[in-house]
Design an enzyme around this catalytic site. Structure first.
Site, short mmCIF file in Angstrom:
data_model
loop_
_atom_site.label_atom_id
_atom_site.label_comp_id
_atom_site.label_asym_id
_atom_site.label_seq_id
_atom_site.Cartn_x
_atom_site.Cartn_y
_atom_site.Cartn_z
NE ARG A 50 -3.63 -2.26 2.61
CZ ARG A 50 -4.40 -2.52 3.67
NH1 ARG A 50 -4.29 -1.77 4.76
NH2 ARG A 50 -5.25 -3.53 3.65
CG ASP A 52 2.49 6.01 2.71
OD1 ASP A 52 1.54 5.24 2.97
OD2 ASP A 52 3.52 6.09 3.40
NE ARG A 202 7.85 9.90 2.66
CZ ARG A 202 6.67 10.42 3.03
NH1 ARG A 202 5.57 9.66 2.98
NH2 ARG A 202 6.58 11.66 3.45
#
Length: 259
Positions: A50, A52, A202
């Site tokens: 999934r 972002d 990230r």
């Protein structure tokens, strides 16, 4: 119901991530709307990961169940037709066994992060890279990255909204390569693991950038990891340069002849 595996490419800008959300554009919603043009009332599709808001897909994998048997090439073409004008493309399609699952059958995910260092604004790659206006020390970033390889408690590099049951993950690869870029340099982070925590990549890249900028000594990455505290993490970098590059399976279904 015959099941089909889809390899999907998408530009993440303009989408609120992969997962369906009420009244917001997402990649899953666009694909399910395209499928509904072919057959009504189909089950939801499932994806390997999934991504972002703003994150891109080069090799996302999903599966869908259809009510009739489709020629895989024709199904790919029909979906691409109905996906227009979204910046989403079905690159490949294969019929798979009913027990094959895009998420649960996967044995690894590979992410790419692109960071461009140059003073002038990026134009053609706007929204596709994270930009630093100053040079970065790549060797310092590599030294920091070395502390992150292997099996660790990655609580420090995990979003507070992460729903994973455990913060313990095994980071198999964190390679940093450099590439020529007009009037600058592109730095690419190649990150591979069986699975990831929410915002993990990230968070890792944003922390390593601090090493490259000289704000952190590489050893501070080890200290941050050992702290198991989100407050010890460096800045979380923006999603622009992040790509789900490849999903790995025991058997690559997309290497099989289409049926």
């Amino acid at each position: 119901m015959p099941r089909y595996a889809l390899k999907i490419e998408y530009h993440g800008q303009g989408f609120y991530g992969w997962q369906r959300q009420n009244d917001l554009p997402t990649v899953q919603t666009a694909l399910e709307q395209a499928l509904a043009k072919l057959e009504p009332d189909l089950p939801s599709i499932a994806a390997a990961g999934r991504t972002d808001t703003g994150v891109h897909g080069l090799g996302q994998v999903a599966h869908c169940d259809m009510r009739k048997t489709w020629d895989a090439i024709k199904l790919k073409g029909a979906l691409n037709y109905h996906l227009k004008p979204n910046r989403i493309a079905v690159l490949d399609c294969r019929q798979v066994d009913q027990d094959w699952h895009a998420r649960f059958s996967a044995v690894g995910r590979d992410y790419l992060f692109r960071l461009v260092c140059r003073a002038a604004p990026v134009t053609h790659d706007a929204g596709l890279v994270w930009q630093s206006r100053h040079p970065l020390d790549v060797d310092a970033m590599r030294d920091g990255a070395a502390f992150l390889l292997g099996n660790h408690d990655f609580t420090t590099f995990r979003s507070t909204m992460c729903q994973a049951k455990s913060p313990i993950k095994t980071l198999d690869v964190l390679d940093i390569t450099t590439h020529d870029y007009p009037e600058g340099q592109e730095i690419r982070f190649h990150v591979k693991a069986r699975s990831f925590l929410h915002n993990q990549v990230r968070s890792l890249v944003g922390t390593l950038e601090r090493c490259g900028a000289g704000a952190w000594p590489p050893e501070r990455v080890a200290e941050a990891l050992a702290a198991r505290d989100r407050a010890a993490c460096g800045p979380v970098c923006p999603p622009d340069g992040l790509y789900l590059e490849h999903v790995r399976y025991e058997t690559d279904v997309f290497s099989q002849p289409p049926s």
